[in-house]
Design a protein around this motif. Structure first.
Motif, PDB file in Angstrom:
ATOM      1  N   THR A 255      27.392 -19.429  16.217  1.00  0.00           N
ATOM      2  CA  THR A 255      27.690 -17.994  16.252  1.00  0.00           C
ATOM      3  C   THR A 255      28.797 -17.716  17.261  1.00  0.00           C
ATOM      4  OG1 THR A 255      26.072 -17.518  17.995  1.00  0.00           O
ATOM      5  CG2 THR A 255      25.270 -17.474  15.721  1.00  0.00           C
ATOM      6  N   ASP A 256      29.381 -18.789  17.811  1.00  0.00           N
ATOM      7  CA  ASP A 256      30.429 -18.649  18.823  1.00  0.00           C
ATOM      8  C   ASP A 256      31.791 -18.460  18.158  1.00  0.00           C
ATOM      9  OD1 ASP A 256      32.059 -18.667  20.997  1.00  0.00           O
ATOM     10  OD2 ASP A 256      31.291 -20.521  21.871  1.00  0.00           O
ATOM     11  N   ASP A 281      30.196 -15.201  11.065  1.00  0.00           N
ATOM     12  CA  ASP A 281      31.210 -14.219  11.445  1.00  0.00           C
ATOM     13  C   ASP A 281      31.029 -12.974  10.590  1.00  0.00           C
ATOM     14  OD1 ASP A 281      32.227 -14.938   8.942  1.00  0.00           O
ATOM     15  OD2 ASP A 281      33.742 -16.281   9.805  1.00  0.00           O
ATOM     16  N   ASP A 282      32.028 -12.083  10.597  1.00  0.00           N
ATOM     17  CA  ASP A 282      31.917 -10.833   9.847  1.00  0.00           C
ATOM     18  C   ASP A 282      31.748 -11.069   8.351  1.00  0.00           C
ATOM     19  OD1 ASP A 282      32.168  -9.458  12.205  1.00  0.00           O
ATOM     20  OD2 ASP A 282      34.338  -9.157  12.001  1.00  0.00           O
ATOM     21  N   LYS A 283      32.382 -12.120   7.859  1.00  0.00           N
ATOM     22  CA  LYS A 283      32.302 -12.408   6.416  1.00  0.00           C
ATOM     23  C   LYS A 283      31.069 -13.221   6.050  1.00  0.00           C
ATOM     24  CE  LYS A 283      37.333 -12.343   5.773  1.00  0.00           C
ATOM     25  NZ  LYS A 283      38.527 -13.119   5.339  1.00  0.00           N
ATOM     26  N   HIS A 284      30.466 -13.857   7.037  1.00  0.00           N
ATOM     27  CA  HIS A 284      29.303 -14.712   6.772  1.00  0.00           C
ATOM     28  C   HIS A 284      28.185 -14.338   7.738  1.00  0.00           C
ATOM     29  CE1 HIS A 284      32.931 -16.979   5.567  1.00  0.00           C
ATOM     30  NE2 HIS A 284      32.195 -17.325   4.510  1.00  0.00           N
ATOM     31  N   PRO A 285      27.397 -13.300   7.423  1.00  0.00           N
ATOM     32  CA  PRO A 285      26.317 -12.843   8.307  1.00  0.00           C
ATOM     33  C   PRO A 285      25.266 -13.936   8.529  1.00  0.00           C
ATOM     34  CG  PRO A 285      26.777 -11.233   6.581  1.00  0.00           C
ATOM     35  CD  PRO A 285      27.510 -12.487   6.201  1.00  0.00           C
ATOM     36  N   LEU A 286      24.580 -13.840   9.630  1.00  0.00           N
ATOM     37  CA  LEU A 286      23.558 -14.830   9.964  1.00  0.00           C
ATOM     38  C   LEU A 286      22.453 -14.856   8.922  1.00  0.00           C
ATOM     39  CD1 LEU A 286      22.458 -16.895  11.992  1.00  0.00           C
ATOM     40  CD2 LEU A 286      21.356 -15.009  13.215  1.00  0.00           C
ATOM     41  N   GLU A 287      22.048 -13.693   8.459  1.00  0.00           N
ATOM     42  CA  GLU A 287      20.972 -13.624   7.455  1.00  0.00           C
ATOM     43  C   GLU A 287      21.345 -14.415   6.207  1.00  0.00           C
ATOM     44  OE1 GLU A 287      17.333 -12.389   5.705  1.00  0.00           O
ATOM     45  OE2 GLU A 287      18.021 -12.177   7.768  1.00  0.00           O
ATOM     46  N   ASP A 288      22.575 -14.224   5.714  1.00  0.00           N
ATOM     47  CA  ASP A 288      23.007 -14.933   4.510  1.00  0.00           C
ATOM     48  C   ASP A 288      23.135 -16.433   4.764  1.00  0.00           C
ATOM     49  OD1 ASP A 288      23.119 -12.455   3.362  1.00  0.00           O
ATOM     50  OD2 ASP A 288      25.310 -12.288   3.421  1.00  0.00           O
ATOM     51  N   THR A 289      23.628 -16.773   5.938  1.00  0.00           N
ATOM     52  CA  THR A 289      23.808 -18.188   6.274  1.00  0.00           C
ATOM     53  C   THR A 289      22.472 -18.917   6.315  1.00  0.00           C
ATOM     54  OG1 THR A 289      25.787 -17.674   7.571  1.00  0.00           O
ATOM     55  CG2 THR A 289      24.707 -19.780   8.015  1.00  0.00           C
TER      56      THR A 289
END
Length: 421
Positions: A255-256, A281-289
Protein backbone atom coordinates in the motif's frame (compact mmCIF):
# COMPACT_ATOMS: atom_id res chain seq x y z
CA UNK A 1 -5.28 19.78 55.26
CA UNK A 2 -6.31 16.13 54.89
CA UNK A 3 -5.17 13.81 57.70
CA UNK A 4 -5.27 10.01 57.58
CA UNK A 5 -3.98 7.09 59.65
CA UNK A 6 -2.33 4.02 58.18
CA UNK A 7 -1.76 0.68 59.92
CA UNK A 8 0.63 -2.03 58.70
CA UNK A 9 2.74 -4.90 60.10
CA UNK A 10 5.97 -2.95 59.59
CA UNK A 11 7.25 0.49 58.55
CA UNK A 12 8.11 -0.59 55.00
CA UNK A 13 4.56 -1.72 54.26
CA UNK A 14 3.10 1.32 55.99
CA UNK A 15 5.18 3.68 53.83
CA UNK A 16 4.07 1.77 50.73
CA UNK A 17 0.42 2.42 51.70
CA UNK A 18 1.20 6.12 52.09
CA UNK A 19 2.98 6.33 48.72
CA UNK A 20 0.20 4.40 46.95
CA UNK A 21 -2.50 6.77 48.21
CA UNK A 22 -0.78 10.16 48.44
CA UNK A 23 2.38 9.79 46.37
CA UNK A 24 5.43 11.67 47.57
CA UNK A 25 3.60 14.78 48.76
CA UNK A 26 2.46 13.41 52.12
CA UNK A 27 3.87 14.77 55.37
CA UNK A 28 4.45 12.25 58.17
CA UNK A 29 2.98 13.77 61.32
CA UNK A 30 3.75 10.84 63.63
CA UNK A 31 4.66 7.17 63.65
CA UNK A 32 4.14 4.82 66.59
CA UNK A 33 4.43 1.15 67.38
CA UNK A 34 1.06 -0.40 68.10
CA UNK A 35 -0.20 -3.90 68.72
CA UNK A 36 0.37 -5.88 65.56
CA UNK A 37 2.62 -3.38 63.80
CA UNK A 38 2.96 0.37 63.32
CA UNK A 39 0.67 3.37 62.96
CA UNK A 40 1.49 6.35 60.72
CA UNK A 41 -0.43 9.62 60.70
CA UNK A 42 -0.04 11.59 57.46
CA UNK A 43 -1.24 14.91 56.09
CA UNK A 44 -1.60 16.39 52.59
CA UNK A 45 -3.11 19.47 51.00
CA UNK A 46 -2.02 22.30 53.25
CA UNK A 47 -4.57 25.13 53.56
CA UNK A 48 -4.29 27.08 50.34
CA UNK A 49 -5.98 30.09 51.99
CA UNK A 50 -2.67 30.82 53.68
CA UNK A 51 -1.02 31.25 50.31
CA UNK A 52 -3.95 33.31 49.04
CA UNK A 53 -3.71 35.55 52.08
CA UNK A 54 0.01 35.94 51.47
CA UNK A 55 -0.68 36.92 47.88
CA UNK A 56 -3.31 39.48 48.95
CA UNK A 57 -0.97 41.01 51.49
CA UNK A 58 1.76 41.28 48.88
CA UNK A 59 -0.38 43.74 46.91
CA UNK A 60 0.28 46.42 49.52
CA UNK A 61 3.98 45.82 49.90
CA UNK A 62 6.71 47.82 48.21
CA UNK A 63 9.57 46.42 46.15
CA UNK A 64 11.98 46.02 49.08
CA UNK A 65 9.41 44.17 51.20
CA UNK A 66 8.58 41.84 48.33
CA UNK A 67 12.22 41.09 47.71
CA UNK A 68 12.76 40.41 51.41
CA UNK A 69 9.76 38.05 51.45
CA UNK A 70 11.10 36.15 48.48
CA UNK A 71 14.54 35.91 50.05
CA UNK A 72 12.98 34.67 53.29
CA UNK A 73 11.02 31.93 51.52
CA UNK A 74 14.13 30.87 49.66
CA UNK A 75 16.21 30.89 52.84
CA UNK A 76 13.69 28.65 54.62
CA UNK A 77 13.80 26.19 51.75
CA UNK A 78 17.58 26.21 51.85
CA UNK A 79 17.60 25.58 55.61
CA UNK A 80 15.44 22.51 55.12
CA UNK A 81 17.69 21.08 52.43
CA UNK A 82 20.86 21.89 54.37
CA UNK A 83 19.55 20.08 57.44
CA UNK A 84 18.60 17.08 55.31
CA UNK A 85 21.99 17.08 53.58
CA UNK A 86 23.91 17.06 56.86
CA UNK A 87 22.09 13.99 58.16
CA UNK A 88 23.56 10.64 57.21
CA UNK A 89 20.65 8.69 58.69
CA UNK A 90 17.88 10.46 56.79
CA UNK A 91 14.82 8.20 56.96
CA UNK A 92 12.10 7.91 54.35
CA UNK A 93 9.69 9.64 56.73
CA UNK A 94 12.12 12.55 57.22
CA UNK A 95 12.67 12.78 53.48
CA UNK A 96 8.92 13.00 52.82
CA UNK A 97 8.53 15.74 55.41
CA UNK A 98 11.48 17.68 54.02
CA UNK A 99 10.11 17.45 50.50
CA UNK A 100 6.71 18.71 51.71
CA UNK A 101 8.37 21.69 53.43
CA UNK A 102 10.32 22.49 50.27
CA UNK A 103 7.06 22.41 48.26
CA UNK A 104 5.36 24.74 50.77
CA UNK A 105 8.22 27.27 50.69
CA UNK A 106 8.35 27.03 46.90
CA UNK A 107 4.58 27.73 46.72
CA UNK A 108 5.00 30.80 48.92
CA UNK A 109 7.80 32.09 46.71
CA UNK A 110 5.81 31.43 43.54
CA UNK A 111 2.75 33.20 44.98
CA UNK A 112 4.90 36.25 45.67
CA UNK A 113 6.41 36.10 42.19
CA UNK A 114 2.89 35.96 40.73
CA UNK A 115 1.86 39.01 42.69
CA UNK A 116 4.93 40.85 41.52
CA UNK A 117 4.08 39.99 37.96
CA UNK A 118 0.53 41.29 38.43
CA UNK A 119 1.84 44.65 39.74
CA UNK A 120 4.38 45.08 36.98
CA UNK A 121 3.25 48.68 36.45
CA UNK A 122 3.93 49.56 40.11
CA UNK A 123 6.81 47.29 41.08
CA UNK A 124 9.94 46.87 39.02
CA UNK A 125 11.86 43.64 39.70
CA UNK A 126 14.69 42.38 37.53
CA UNK A 127 13.61 39.26 35.59
CA UNK A 128 17.11 37.88 35.96
CA UNK A 129 16.69 37.90 39.74
CA UNK A 130 13.40 36.06 39.41
CA UNK A 131 14.92 33.42 37.18
CA UNK A 132 17.85 32.99 39.52
CA UNK A 133 15.51 32.41 42.47
CA UNK A 134 13.41 29.93 40.50
CA UNK A 135 16.54 28.13 39.41
CA UNK A 136 17.86 27.90 42.96
CA UNK A 137 14.54 26.55 44.26
CA UNK A 138 14.57 23.91 41.53
CA UNK A 139 18.15 23.06 42.41
CA UNK A 140 17.21 22.58 46.04
CA UNK A 141 14.42 20.21 45.08
CA UNK A 142 16.78 18.18 42.91
CA UNK A 143 19.27 18.00 45.76
CA UNK A 144 16.59 16.71 48.12
CA UNK A 145 15.57 14.16 45.51
CA UNK A 146 19.13 12.85 45.42
CA UNK A 147 19.18 12.73 49.23
CA UNK A 148 16.04 10.59 49.24
CA UNK A 149 17.48 8.21 46.65
CA UNK A 150 20.73 7.89 48.59
CA UNK A 151 18.81 7.22 51.78
CA UNK A 152 16.71 4.50 50.18
CA UNK A 153 19.83 2.96 48.65
CA UNK A 154 21.32 2.71 52.13
CA UNK A 155 18.16 1.12 53.52
CA UNK A 156 17.67 -1.31 50.60
CA UNK A 157 21.05 -1.69 48.90
CA UNK A 158 20.22 -4.90 46.98
CA UNK A 159 16.97 -3.46 45.63
CA UNK A 160 18.79 -0.29 44.62
CA UNK A 161 21.48 -2.32 42.82
CA UNK A 162 18.87 -4.37 40.93
CA UNK A 163 17.03 -1.21 39.88
CA UNK A 164 20.26 0.40 38.71
CA UNK A 165 21.16 -2.62 36.58
CA UNK A 166 17.67 -2.79 35.09
CA UNK A 167 18.06 0.84 34.07
CA UNK A 168 21.46 0.10 32.52
CA UNK A 169 19.79 -2.73 30.63
CA UNK A 170 17.51 -0.12 29.07
CA UNK A 171 14.37 -0.92 31.05
CA UNK A 172 12.18 2.14 31.58
CA UNK A 173 11.96 3.62 35.07
CA UNK A 174 8.25 2.84 35.37
CA UNK A 175 8.60 -0.77 34.25
CA UNK A 176 11.69 -1.30 36.42
CA UNK A 177 9.64 -0.24 39.44
CA UNK A 178 6.91 -2.73 38.46
CA UNK A 179 9.48 -5.50 38.24
CA UNK A 180 10.91 -4.62 41.67
CA UNK A 181 7.45 -4.45 43.24
CA UNK A 182 6.67 -7.95 41.94
CA UNK A 183 9.89 -9.41 43.36
CA UNK A 184 9.01 -8.87 47.04
CA UNK A 185 12.67 -9.36 48.01
CA UNK A 186 13.60 -10.74 51.41
CA UNK A 187 15.71 -8.44 53.57
CA UNK A 188 18.73 -10.79 53.64
CA UNK A 189 18.73 -11.75 49.94
CA UNK A 190 22.00 -11.38 48.03
CA UNK A 191 22.32 -9.45 44.77
CA UNK A 192 22.85 -12.51 42.55
CA UNK A 193 19.65 -14.18 43.74
CA UNK A 194 17.70 -10.93 43.48
CA UNK A 195 18.97 -10.34 39.95
CA UNK A 196 17.98 -13.89 38.89
CA UNK A 197 14.48 -13.16 40.16
CA UNK A 198 14.39 -9.90 38.20
CA UNK A 199 15.46 -11.70 35.01
CA UNK A 200 12.71 -14.24 35.60
CA UNK A 201 10.21 -11.42 35.94
CA UNK A 202 11.37 -9.92 32.65
CA UNK A 203 10.92 -13.26 30.88
CA UNK A 204 7.49 -13.74 32.43
CA UNK A 205 6.32 -10.34 31.22
CA UNK A 206 7.25 -10.93 27.55
CA UNK A 207 4.21 -12.34 25.77
CA UNK A 208 4.64 -14.32 22.55
CA UNK A 209 2.22 -15.35 19.82
CA UNK A 210 0.80 -18.83 20.27
CA UNK A 211 2.26 -20.19 17.02
CA UNK A 212 4.09 -19.20 13.83
CA UNK A 213 1.84 -16.65 12.10
CA UNK A 214 3.04 -17.89 8.70
CA UNK A 215 1.61 -21.32 9.51
CA UNK A 216 -1.69 -19.74 10.57
CA UNK A 217 -2.16 -18.09 7.16
CA UNK A 218 -4.69 -15.36 6.46
CA UNK A 219 -4.05 -11.70 5.66
CA UNK A 220 -1.20 -10.10 7.56
CA UNK A 221 -0.21 -6.43 7.44
CA UNK A 222 3.06 -5.06 8.80
CA UNK A 223 2.84 -1.54 10.20
CA UNK A 224 5.43 0.87 11.51
CA UNK A 225 7.53 3.97 10.87
CA UNK A 226 9.83 4.26 7.89
CA UNK A 227 13.19 2.53 8.06
CA UNK A 228 12.32 -0.14 10.63
CA UNK A 229 12.60 -2.99 8.12
CA UNK A 230 9.03 -3.80 7.14
CA UNK A 231 9.78 -4.72 3.51
CA UNK A 232 12.79 -6.85 4.49
CA UNK A 233 10.65 -8.65 7.05
CA UNK A 234 7.97 -9.26 4.42
CA UNK A 235 10.67 -10.87 2.27
CA UNK A 236 11.81 -13.11 5.13
CA UNK A 237 8.26 -14.17 5.95
CA UNK A 238 7.53 -14.87 2.29
CA UNK A 239 10.67 -16.98 1.89
CA UNK A 240 9.83 -18.82 5.11
CA UNK A 241 6.42 -19.71 3.70
CA UNK A 242 7.71 -20.73 0.26
CA UNK A 243 10.28 -23.08 1.79
CA UNK A 244 7.53 -24.80 3.77
CA UNK A 245 4.57 -24.77 1.41
CA UNK A 246 5.69 -23.56 -2.02
CA UNK A 247 4.79 -20.31 -3.83
CA UNK A 248 1.33 -21.22 -5.18
CA UNK A 249 -0.74 -20.03 -2.23
CA UNK A 250 1.17 -16.86 -1.36
CA UNK A 251 0.75 -13.26 -2.57
CA UNK A 252 2.39 -9.96 -1.66
CA UNK A 253 0.62 -6.59 -1.54
CA UNK A 254 1.98 -3.08 -0.99
CA UNK A 255 0.00 0.00 0.00
CA UNK A 256 3.14 2.17 -0.11
CA UNK A 257 2.54 4.58 -2.99
CA UNK A 258 4.93 7.15 -1.56
CA UNK A 259 8.22 5.43 -2.32
CA UNK A 260 9.00 3.88 -5.70
CA UNK A 261 11.84 1.90 -4.14
CA UNK A 262 9.44 0.12 -1.80
CA UNK A 263 7.50 -1.43 -4.68
CA UNK A 264 10.65 -2.26 -6.60
CA UNK A 265 12.12 -4.10 -3.63
CA UNK A 266 8.91 -6.05 -3.08
CA UNK A 267 8.60 -6.86 -6.80
CA UNK A 268 12.17 -8.19 -6.81
CA UNK A 269 11.34 -10.44 -3.85
CA UNK A 270 8.20 -11.65 -5.62
CA UNK A 271 10.10 -12.40 -8.82
CA UNK A 272 12.76 -14.40 -6.97
CA UNK A 273 10.21 -16.40 -5.00
CA UNK A 274 7.78 -16.75 -7.89
CA UNK A 275 4.81 -15.14 -6.15
CA UNK A 276 2.52 -12.34 -7.42
CA UNK A 277 2.87 -8.78 -6.16
CA UNK A 278 -0.05 -6.32 -6.21
CA UNK A 279 -0.04 -2.54 -5.68
CA UNK A 280 -2.96 -0.79 -3.97
CA UNK A 281 -3.69 2.66 -5.39
CA UNK A 282 -6.60 4.79 -6.60
CA UNK A 283 -7.24 2.46 -9.52
CA UNK A 284 -6.82 -0.73 -7.50
CA UNK A 285 -8.62 -0.45 -4.12
CA UNK A 286 -7.58 -2.74 -1.29
CA UNK A 287 -11.00 -4.40 -1.17
CA UNK A 288 -10.80 -5.40 -4.84
CA UNK A 289 -7.19 -6.52 -4.53
CA UNK A 290 -7.88 -8.80 -1.58
CA UNK A 291 -11.00 -10.19 -3.23
CA UNK A 292 -8.91 -11.15 -6.26
CA UNK A 293 -6.45 -12.96 -3.95
CA UNK A 294 -9.01 -14.77 -1.80
CA UNK A 295 -7.82 -18.15 -3.07
CA UNK A 296 -4.40 -17.59 -1.49
CA UNK A 297 -3.67 -19.10 1.93
CA UNK A 298 -1.38 -16.24 2.92
CA UNK A 299 -1.37 -12.60 1.85
CA UNK A 300 1.36 -10.34 3.22
CA UNK A 301 0.71 -6.57 3.11
CA UNK A 302 3.60 -4.10 3.21
CA UNK A 303 2.26 -0.72 4.38
CA UNK A 304 3.77 2.72 4.00
CA UNK A 305 6.25 3.83 6.63
CA UNK A 306 4.93 7.10 8.02
CA UNK A 307 5.68 9.12 11.14
CA UNK A 308 2.95 9.99 13.61
CA UNK A 309 3.00 13.60 12.37
CA UNK A 310 2.49 12.65 8.71
CA UNK A 311 -1.06 13.51 7.56
CA UNK A 312 -0.97 10.50 5.21
CA UNK A 313 -1.00 8.16 8.20
CA UNK A 314 -4.72 8.75 8.70
CA UNK A 315 -5.29 7.80 5.07
CA UNK A 316 -3.33 4.58 5.58
CA UNK A 317 -5.49 3.70 8.58
CA UNK A 318 -8.67 4.41 6.62
CA UNK A 319 -7.38 2.21 3.82
CA UNK A 320 -6.85 -0.78 6.11
CA UNK A 321 -10.34 -0.32 7.55
CA UNK A 322 -11.95 0.05 4.12
CA UNK A 323 -12.05 -3.69 3.46
CA UNK A 324 -14.38 -6.30 4.90
CA UNK A 325 -11.52 -8.82 5.02
CA UNK A 326 -10.03 -9.62 8.42
CA UNK A 327 -6.49 -8.27 8.53
CA UNK A 328 -4.10 -9.22 11.31
CA UNK A 329 -1.83 -6.28 12.11
CA UNK A 330 1.71 -6.47 13.47
CA UNK A 331 3.84 -3.46 14.29
CA UNK A 332 7.52 -3.63 13.35
CA UNK A 333 9.88 -2.14 15.95
CA UNK A 334 13.58 -1.51 15.45
CA UNK A 335 15.83 -2.49 18.37
CA UNK A 336 18.11 0.43 17.43
CA UNK A 337 15.44 3.02 18.26
CA UNK A 338 15.44 5.03 21.47
CA UNK A 339 12.82 4.31 24.10
CA UNK A 340 10.89 7.51 23.38
CA UNK A 341 10.86 6.76 19.64
CA UNK A 342 9.55 3.25 20.28
CA UNK A 343 6.83 4.55 22.59
CA UNK A 344 5.78 7.19 20.04
CA UNK A 345 5.51 4.55 17.33
CA UNK A 346 3.45 2.28 19.57
CA UNK A 347 1.16 5.13 20.60
CA UNK A 348 0.60 6.03 16.94
CA UNK A 349 -0.36 2.51 15.84
CA UNK A 350 -2.00 0.89 18.85
CA UNK A 351 -5.41 2.26 17.85
CA UNK A 352 -5.39 -0.12 14.88
CA UNK A 353 -5.88 -3.15 17.10
CA UNK A 354 -2.42 -4.70 16.98
CA UNK A 355 -2.15 -8.48 17.10
CA UNK A 356 1.52 -8.40 18.00
CA UNK A 357 4.92 -7.13 16.95
CA UNK A 358 8.15 -7.99 15.16
CA UNK A 359 11.51 -6.79 16.49
CA UNK A 360 14.12 -6.02 13.83
CA UNK A 361 17.78 -4.95 13.67
CA UNK A 362 18.72 -6.68 16.89
CA UNK A 363 22.13 -7.37 15.35
CA UNK A 364 22.72 -3.60 14.94
CA UNK A 365 21.64 -2.60 18.43
CA UNK A 366 23.86 -1.91 21.43
CA UNK A 367 20.94 -2.39 23.81
CA UNK A 368 17.73 -4.41 23.58
CA UNK A 369 16.29 -3.28 26.90
CA UNK A 370 14.32 -0.38 25.43
CA UNK A 371 12.30 -2.52 23.01
CA UNK A 372 12.03 -5.32 25.57
CA UNK A 373 10.68 -2.83 28.09
CA UNK A 374 8.08 -1.48 25.67
CA UNK A 375 6.60 -4.83 24.60
CA UNK A 376 6.59 -6.18 28.15
CA UNK A 377 5.11 -3.07 29.75
CA UNK A 378 2.38 -2.82 27.09
CA UNK A 379 1.68 -6.57 26.99
CA UNK A 380 2.32 -6.61 23.24
CA UNK A 381 2.80 -10.20 21.97
CA UNK A 382 6.07 -10.84 20.16
CA UNK A 383 5.84 -12.83 16.91
CA UNK A 384 9.36 -12.70 15.42
CA UNK A 385 12.85 -11.36 16.01
CA UNK A 386 15.05 -10.38 13.05
CA UNK A 387 18.78 -10.05 13.62
CA UNK A 388 20.43 -9.88 10.22
CA UNK A 389 20.05 -9.41 6.46
CA UNK A 390 19.96 -13.05 5.37
CA UNK A 391 16.63 -14.22 3.93
CA UNK A 392 15.04 -16.17 5.57
CA UNK A 393 17.72 -17.32 8.03
CA UNK A 394 17.86 -14.16 10.15
CA UNK A 395 14.26 -14.36 11.28
CA UNK A 396 13.28 -16.43 14.29
CA UNK A 397 9.94 -17.19 15.91
CA UNK A 398 9.49 -15.40 19.22
CA UNK A 399 11.15 -16.82 22.33
CA UNK A 400 10.91 -14.70 25.48
CA UNK A 401 13.82 -16.41 27.19
CA UNK A 402 16.09 -15.98 24.18
CA UNK A 403 15.20 -12.30 23.78
CA UNK A 404 15.94 -11.51 27.44
CA UNK A 405 19.27 -13.28 27.28
CA UNK A 406 20.19 -11.43 24.11
CA UNK A 407 19.47 -8.19 25.96
CA UNK A 408 21.66 -9.38 28.84
CA UNK A 409 24.49 -10.28 26.46
CA UNK A 410 24.41 -6.76 25.02
CA UNK A 411 24.51 -5.33 28.54
CA UNK A 412 27.50 -7.49 29.44
CA UNK A 413 29.27 -6.36 26.28
CA UNK A 414 28.68 -2.74 27.29
CA UNK A 415 29.96 -3.36 30.80
CA UNK A 416 33.01 -5.18 29.50
CA UNK A 417 33.74 -2.29 27.13
CA UNK A 418 33.52 0.24 29.97
CA UNK A 419 35.79 -1.92 32.11
CA UNK A 420 38.56 -1.80 29.48
CA UNK A 421 38.29 1.97 28.89
Amino acid sequence: MKVKRFFAPDMRQAMKLVRDEFGSDAAILSNNKVAGGVEIVTAVDYDSSILRQSSDNIAGQDQDALTDSLADALAKAKDVIDNASERQDLSIEDAFQSKTKISAHKSNAEAMMGALGGKAHNVSVESATMKAMQSEIQGLRELLKEQMQDSMAERKPVEAMVQKRLRRLGISKVFAQKVLAALDLEENIDFSSAWDKAVGQLQGNVLTTSSDIVDQGGIIALLGPTGVGKTSTIGKLAARYVLKYGPENLALVTTDCYRVAAYEQLRTIGRILGVPVRVVDDKHPLEDTLRALKSKNLVLIDTAGLSAQDPNMTEQFKLLKSTSARIKKYIVLSATSQGQVLQAAYDAYQSQGLNGCVITKLDESVSAGEVLSLIADNRLPLAYVADGQKIPDDLRAADARHLVYQALELLEQQEAGHATD
